[in-house]
Design an enzyme around this catalytic site. Sequence first.
Site, PDB file in Angstrom:
ATOM      1  N   PHE A   1      30.116 -13.869  10.417  1.00 12.18           N
ATOM      2  CA  PHE A   1      30.009 -14.325  11.811  1.00 12.18           C
ATOM      3  C   PHE A   1      29.306 -15.659  11.932  1.00 12.18           C
ATOM      4  CE2 PHE A   1      25.736 -12.516  11.451  1.00 12.18           C
ATOM      5  CZ  PHE A   1      24.995 -13.425  12.176  1.00 12.18           C
TER       6      PHE A   1
ATOM      7  N   LYS B   1      40.809 -13.137   7.616  1.00 15.43           N
ATOM      8  CA  LYS B   1      40.268 -11.974   8.348  1.00 15.43           C
ATOM      9  C   LYS B   1      38.881 -12.409   8.817  1.00 15.43           C
ATOM     10  CE  LYS B   1      37.785  -8.890   8.592  1.00 15.43           C
ATOM     11  NZ  LYS B   1      36.727  -8.909   9.658  1.00 15.43           N
TER      12      LYS B   1
ATOM     13  N   GLU C   1      34.680  -9.936  13.229  1.00 16.29           N
ATOM     14  CA  GLU C   1      35.094  -9.363  14.515  1.00 16.29           C
ATOM     15  C   GLU C   1      34.099  -9.696  15.624  1.00 16.29           C
ATOM     16  OE1 GLU C   1      34.140  -7.984  11.702  1.00 16.29           O
ATOM     17  OE2 GLU C   1      33.852  -5.814  11.878  1.00 16.29           O
ATOM     18  N   ARG C   2      32.961 -10.340  15.241  1.00 16.27           N
ATOM     19  CA  ARG C   2      31.965 -10.650  16.276  1.00 16.27           C
ATOM     20  C   ARG C   2      32.248 -11.973  16.988  1.00 16.27           C
ATOM     21  NH1 ARG C   2      26.878  -9.353  12.555  1.00 16.27           N
ATOM     22  NH2 ARG C   2      27.594  -7.387  11.747  1.00 16.27           N
TER      23      ARG C   2
ATOM     24  N   SER D   1      27.492 -10.494   3.605  1.00 16.56           N
ATOM     25  CA  SER D   1      26.259  -9.919   3.069  1.00 16.56           C
ATOM     26  C   SER D   1      26.468  -9.426   1.640  1.00 16.56           C
ATOM     27  CB  SER D   1      25.802  -8.772   3.968  1.00 16.56           C
ATOM     28  OG  SER D   1      26.839  -7.818   4.066  1.00 16.56           O
TER      29      SER D   1
ATOM     30  N   CYS E   1      23.047 -18.838   5.756  1.00 16.50           N
ATOM     31  CA  CYS E   1      22.785 -18.343   4.398  1.00 16.50           C
ATOM     32  C   CYS E   1      21.943 -19.342   3.624  1.00 16.50           C
ATOM     33  CB  CYS E   1      24.083 -18.080   3.661  1.00 16.50           C
ATOM     34  SG  CYS E   1      24.964 -19.583   3.299  1.00 16.50           S
TER      35      CYS E   1
HETATM   36  P1  NAD Z   1      29.027  -8.938   6.768  1.00 14.11           P
HETATM   37  O1  NAD Z   1      28.949  -8.679   5.309  1.00 14.11           O
HETATM   38  O2  NAD Z   1      28.572  -7.885   7.699  1.00 14.11           O
HETATM   39  O3  NAD Z   1      30.544  -9.264   7.192  1.00 14.11           O
HETATM   40  C1  NAD Z   1      31.319 -10.235   6.521  1.00 14.11           C
HETATM   41  C2  NAD Z   1      32.794  -9.833   6.633  1.00 14.11           C
HETATM   42  O4  NAD Z   1      32.996  -8.588   5.961  1.00 14.11           O
HETATM   43  C3  NAD Z   1      33.289  -9.643   8.052  1.00 14.11           C
HETATM   44  O5  NAD Z   1      34.579 -10.208   8.162  1.00 14.11           O
HETATM   45  C4  NAD Z   1      33.312  -8.127   8.232  1.00 14.11           C
HETATM   46  O6  NAD Z   1      34.351  -7.700   9.101  1.00 14.11           O
HETATM   47  C5  NAD Z   1      33.573  -7.619   6.826  1.00 14.11           C
HETATM   48  N1  NAD Z   1      32.918  -6.346   6.543  1.00 14.11           N
HETATM   49  C6  NAD Z   1      31.716  -5.916   7.014  1.00 14.11           C
HETATM   50  N2  NAD Z   1      31.418  -4.708   6.508  1.00 14.11           N
HETATM   51  C7  NAD Z   1      32.422  -4.362   5.686  1.00 14.11           C
HETATM   52  C8  NAD Z   1      32.688  -3.230   4.866  1.00 14.11           C
HETATM   53  N3  NAD Z   1      31.821  -2.206   4.791  1.00 14.11           N
HETATM   54  N4  NAD Z   1      33.826  -3.200   4.152  1.00 14.11           N
HETATM   55  C9  NAD Z   1      34.702  -4.231   4.218  1.00 14.11           C
HETATM   56  N5  NAD Z   1      34.512  -5.319   4.986  1.00 14.11           N
HETATM   57  C10 NAD Z   1      33.382  -5.403   5.709  1.00 14.11           C
HETATM   58  O7  NAD Z   1      28.254 -10.309   7.030  1.00 14.11           O
HETATM   59  P2  NAD Z   1      27.901 -10.985   8.429  1.00 14.11           P
HETATM   60  O8  NAD Z   1      26.814 -10.191   9.086  1.00 14.11           O
HETATM   61  O9  NAD Z   1      29.119 -11.286   9.195  1.00 14.11           O
HETATM   62  O10 NAD Z   1      27.312 -12.381   7.930  1.00 14.11           O
HETATM   63  C11 NAD Z   1      25.986 -12.576   7.558  1.00 14.11           C
HETATM   64  C12 NAD Z   1      25.805 -12.466   6.065  1.00 14.11           C
HETATM   65  O11 NAD Z   1      26.658 -13.410   5.411  1.00 14.11           O
HETATM   66  C13 NAD Z   1      24.402 -12.814   5.601  1.00 14.11           C
HETATM   67  O12 NAD Z   1      24.025 -11.908   4.591  1.00 14.11           O
HETATM   68  C14 NAD Z   1      24.533 -14.218   5.037  1.00 14.11           C
HETATM   69  O13 NAD Z   1      23.600 -14.588   4.063  1.00 14.11           O
HETATM   70  C15 NAD Z   1      25.893 -14.144   4.449  1.00 14.11           C
HETATM   71  N6  NAD Z   1      26.465 -15.475   4.279  1.00 14.11           N
HETATM   72  C16 NAD Z   1      26.525 -15.970   3.013  1.00 14.11           C
HETATM   73  C17 NAD Z   1      27.015 -17.234   2.799  1.00 14.11           C
HETATM   74  C18 NAD Z   1      27.094 -17.798   1.423  1.00 14.11           C
HETATM   75  O14 NAD Z   1      27.709 -18.825   1.272  1.00 14.11           O
HETATM   76  N7  NAD Z   1      26.524 -17.182   0.411  1.00 14.11           N
HETATM   77  C19 NAD Z   1      27.470 -18.012   3.884  1.00 14.11           C
HETATM   78  C20 NAD Z   1      27.410 -17.469   5.159  1.00 14.11           C
HETATM   79  C21 NAD Z   1      26.901 -16.189   5.343  1.00 14.11           C
END
Ligand code: NAD
Length: 505
Positions: A158, A182, A185-186, A235, A290
């Site tokens: 998000f 994909k 969704e937020r 994450s 991140c």
């Molecule tokens: P998230 O992991 O909750 O979601 C990321 C994506 O995965 C979304 O599209 C979501 O729909 C999907 N998703 C969520 N749970 C899932 C599951 N159980 N199974 C399959 N798909 C699933 O992350 P977020 O809250 O949207 O974003 C924040 C996180 O992203 C933080 O931890 C941040 O550090 C990380 N991030 C990392 C980088 C990097 O480059 N390393 C960059 C941006 C964000």
Amino acid sequence: MPVLDTPATTATVSHWIGGKPVAGQSGRSATVWNPATGEARAQVHLASIEEVDHAVAVAKDAFTAWRATPISRRAETMFKLRELVDANRRKIAELITLEHGKTIPDAMGEVARGLENIEFACGIPQMLKGGFSEQASRGVDVYQIRQPLGVVAGITPFNFPAMVPMWMFANAIACGNSFILKPSERDPSVSLYLAELIQKAGVPDGVFTVLQGDKVAVDRLLTHEDVKAISFVGSTSVAKYIYETATQQGKRVQALGGAKNHMLIMPDADIGMAADAAVSAAYGSAGERCMAISVVLAVGAVADPFIDAVQERMAKIKVGPGLEEGNEMGPLITREHRDRVASYVANASAEGATVTVDGREDPASKKDGFFLGTSLIDNVQPGMKCYEDEIFGPVLGVVRVKNYGEALKLINDHPYGNGTAIFTRDGATARQFQFDVDCGMVGVNVPIPVPVAYYSFGGWKSSLFGDLHMYGPEGVQFYTRAKVVTSRWPDPDSSHVDLGFPQVR
Ligand code: NAD
């Protein structure tokens, strides 16, 4: 209808398949919030397995003609897309702000850093040049070409709803793949606007797809045999799951996870500059980056003047809706996330840390919407939850350390290894730090060292699962595979039967 004119609350956010918006049929949807008001803004469709299968079939169909399209023509679409994104920076930024909450200047920065990746992809003919070895054996030439993979998918977080997709799709499409996004969704709406621009740039229908969805859609993409590669940013727990599941299916995977970025301040650092950097990097985008700095390691006597300088700056930060001019920090993404972030501040004293500034007491935290003021926690120690966990909010912890060695050990012992920064006036110390530290991206007097698009982005340890970093040259490598051709032209004079293994001399 232009995206920005869609009426709030009753709006639905659809998929984009085959070059047009397609309403979801699954009967499942999720609420998209306006974090600045706390009100529901729209419902986003959540794809079913059948909808994913349909989208993959459309993307696969489009791939055949797209991979045969001349490289210069594919590059031309990126040049056009560059102009379209450039001309619509403000519109993209407003869409980001409406659903993410970050301020407009911050969202404009996101667009600018995303645009760099499209600019990089304009040069794809140069990046796809192969190698050629003439006369590798007598009359034999050997050369390597790079070919696209097919249908590839990107699953994005998000916190950068426009930039992270651009990290992926620019190179993926320019290399000749079909790309399925994909989005989170937020904050899903900006992906549809980007789809419109990509179509206007001349990318054929079906080459770029947006599938709105949750775990159901993700799981199907991870196991679908026609999806050849998965790029993921999110994450760490989900990144690990994505990597393990998709690699078991034989897919190529790059899965970027969470972070806990440490900033090391040496006693010789310029305190004012270090405080400016720490405040910007810890509280910008409400800490939802991140590459945000979430821990400062203050060496020796630097801690007290540094904390004073940070507090002085914190008091001046204007918190409020991202669309209102003058605000410097917006809300968090959801009510639940805001409450989770606040719980780290609430528990810090019980853990033995000192809450120097409590963001929950900030008048901003009483506003409608998902606001939380900035927090500063002193005397943080390893083992405390506020040290170990990625908080992903406007909370900065300070660990007081005796020397460089103690600070380095903390960084290298931490499970995350995304980014880090050192603040010092001493070149030798900075160079030693760059040599010693176990992190993928390092800043020297630069708090958020996100590489420019012609380098690649990625952390180490629990911040990245996979072998290749994202975007830039490693992105091109990720979205193509090498084929080596060994060729000889007919020469009846030298032709003979030889059952030995071919030799080169
Ligand atoms: P998230 O992991 O909750 O979601 C990321 C994506 O995965 C979304 O599209 C979501 O729909 C999907 N998703 C969520 N749970 C899932 C599951 N159980 N199974 C399959 N798909 C699933 O992350 P977020 O809250 O949207 O974003 C924040 C996180 O992203 C933080 O931890 C941040 O550090 C990380 N991030 C990392 C980088 C990097 O480059 N390393 C960059 C941006 C964000």
